[in-house]
Design an enzyme around this catalytic site. Structure first.
Site, PDB file in Angstrom:
ATOM      1  N   GLU A  57       0.823  -1.210   0.000  1.00  0.00           N
ATOM      2  CA  GLU A  57       0.000   0.000   0.000  1.00  0.00           C
ATOM      3  C   GLU A  57       0.857   1.260   0.000  1.00  0.00           C
ATOM      4  O   GLU A  57       0.503   2.262  -0.630  1.00  0.00           O
ATOM      5  CB  GLU A  57      -0.924   0.012   1.240  1.00  0.00           C
ATOM      6  N   SER A 173      23.484 -42.499  -6.200  1.00  0.00           N
ATOM      7  CA  SER A 173      22.231 -41.873  -6.624  1.00  0.00           C
ATOM      8  C   SER A 173      22.425 -40.642  -7.498  1.00  0.00           C
ATOM      9  O   SER A 173      21.446 -40.060  -7.957  1.00  0.00           O
ATOM     10  CB  SER A 173      21.411 -41.470  -5.388  1.00  0.00           C
ATOM     11  N   TRP A 175      23.417 -38.925 -10.959  1.00  0.00           N
ATOM     12  CA  TRP A 175      22.178 -38.202 -10.704  1.00  0.00           C
ATOM     13  C   TRP A 175      21.035 -39.008 -11.287  1.00  0.00           C
ATOM     14  O   TRP A 175      21.105 -39.434 -12.437  1.00  0.00           O
ATOM     15  CB  TRP A 175      22.222 -36.818 -11.340  1.00  0.00           C
ATOM     16  N   ARG A 189      13.301 -24.275  -3.574  1.00  0.00           N
ATOM     17  CA  ARG A 189      14.096 -23.863  -2.416  1.00  0.00           C
ATOM     18  C   ARG A 189      14.026 -22.353  -2.213  1.00  0.00           C
ATOM     19  O   ARG A 189      13.926 -21.871  -1.082  1.00  0.00           O
ATOM     20  CB  ARG A 189      15.563 -24.260  -2.613  1.00  0.00           C
TER      21      ARG A 189
END
Length: 370
Positions: A57, A173, A175, A189
């Site tokens: 505002e 893991s 990628w 994120r």
């Protein structure tokens, strides 16, 4: 019931679009936009960019100047009525001389909660509420969750192959997912108040758990300058005090909150299973640290516990077009279910391709005994 004109809808839609510009920077404050109009013409507009800085505002009133007198102000959230780091916006609108205020919704913040509207009405200003309320609520699901329940909005991120594996049997893991999917994670994120993980995950991956501006998608970089980069608080569950100073976690800027039963930044008790009480963790993060929105990246054990405790508001799963075999490590591990009534169920909120992967956004359904 209030009757709104097509001009009202147009102006509030503009205010909602403005509010979205603060989605990466306003935490813990809500995203708010404001438009001041005279005779279907915008004379002032603005949005809240950062806690401690002028509210939407104020920016709109500064732009409007004397043209605010007799004008209509469209605000996505009830103007504040209390003195905080900035003066009350309701008071500012009164002094500016607006004749009408249209609010998309009331503010659930107990410090406001209708007081801003009452202040405006007592000054003789015509106030109407409810225009595009659903769209306005969608601007701030995390802020509203904390204000209405005392708990943060929790998103749990998981990544897996098509056959539901998160790693090979030996733990490899990187990628599973594509670079585009990992960029997409950065976008999530960047919106969060905090990124939560466990010391086990942080140590295994030597994870920084920060926002890397250069890894954000191009469309995010275009609206989020690097100079304004805000690092979410990193919350690490570290019951066994395994964290150590040489980790990348400590080499990056941004606050860190460690959680354990003792000798931690946040000390919480154990639950009936002897583990950290996750409901207490989230309650205290919301109320003591003012964390609205928590993005969780962790392994199967924490993911399973959060889902079983019904603490997850959104589950975000990236599925890679790969097959890793049943000897890998599954999304949640063993659940020990003996009846289909015990199976976790979800509704799909969104599904789309990100790079070579599929991103599915799901809302967990309450567990029932029926």
């Amino acid at each position: 019931m209030s009757v709104f004109t097509s001009d009202d809808f147009q102006m509030m839609s503009r205010a909602i679009a403005l509010a979205k510009r603060g989605m990466y920077t306003t935490s813990p404050n809500p995203n708010v936009g404001c438009v001041i109009a005279r005779d279907a013409r915008v004379v002032g507009e603005g949005y809240h960019a950062k806690a401690g800085e002028p509210h939407a505002e104020v920016h709109a009133m500064r732009m409007a100047g004397e043209q605010a007198k007799g004008a209509t102000a469209y605000v996505t959230l009830e103007p504040c009525s209390h003195y905080g780091r900035t003066p009350p916006c309701a008071e500012g609108l009164i002094k500016a001389g607006v004749s009408r205020v249209v609010c998309a919704m009331k503010d659930p913040n107990p410090q406001v909660a209708g007081r801003g509207i009452a202040m405006l009405e007592q000054a003789g200003i015509d106030v109407t509420v409810g225009l595009l309320e659903e769209e306005a609520r969608a601007l701030n699901p995390a802020f509203l969750k904390r204000m209405e329940t005392g708990r943060p909005f929790v998103q749990l991120k998981l990544a897996a192959s098509l056959d539901g594996q998160t790693a090979l049997a030996n733990g490899a893991s990187q990628w599973i997912t594509s670079p585009q999917a990992r960029q997409d994670v950065q976008h999530y994120r960047a919106q969060a108040s905090a990124i939560l993980s466990t010391s086990q995950t942080v140590i295994a991956d030597n994870a920084s758990l920060n926002v890397r501006w250069h890894d954000l998608p191009d469309y995010v970089q275009a609206i989020y300058p690097q100079a304004q980069l805000r690092q979410p608080t990193r919350v690490i569950l570290d019951r066994q005090h395994q964290l150590f100073a040489d980790l990348k976690l400590y080499q990056q800027a941004g606050p860190i909150v460690t959680v354990s039963e003792q000798n931690a930044d946040l000390c919480v008790g154990a639950d009936e299973h002897g583990r950290l009480s996750l409901p207490d963790v989230f309650h205290r993060l919301a109320n003591e640290h003012q964390l609205n929105h928590i993005w969780v990246e962790a392994g199967a054990t924490l993911a399973r516990s959060l889902l079983q405790a019904q603490l997850v508001d959104e589950l975000i799963v990236y599925l890679a077009p790969k097959i890793m075999g049943s000897d890998g490590r599954g999304l949640l591990g063993a659940l020990g279910l003996m009846d289909m009534k015990q199976v976790m169920q979800f509704s799909i909120r969104d599904i789309r391709q990100v790079g070579s992967d599929i991103r599915v956004v799901l809302a967990p359904q309450p567990l029932t005994n029926e």
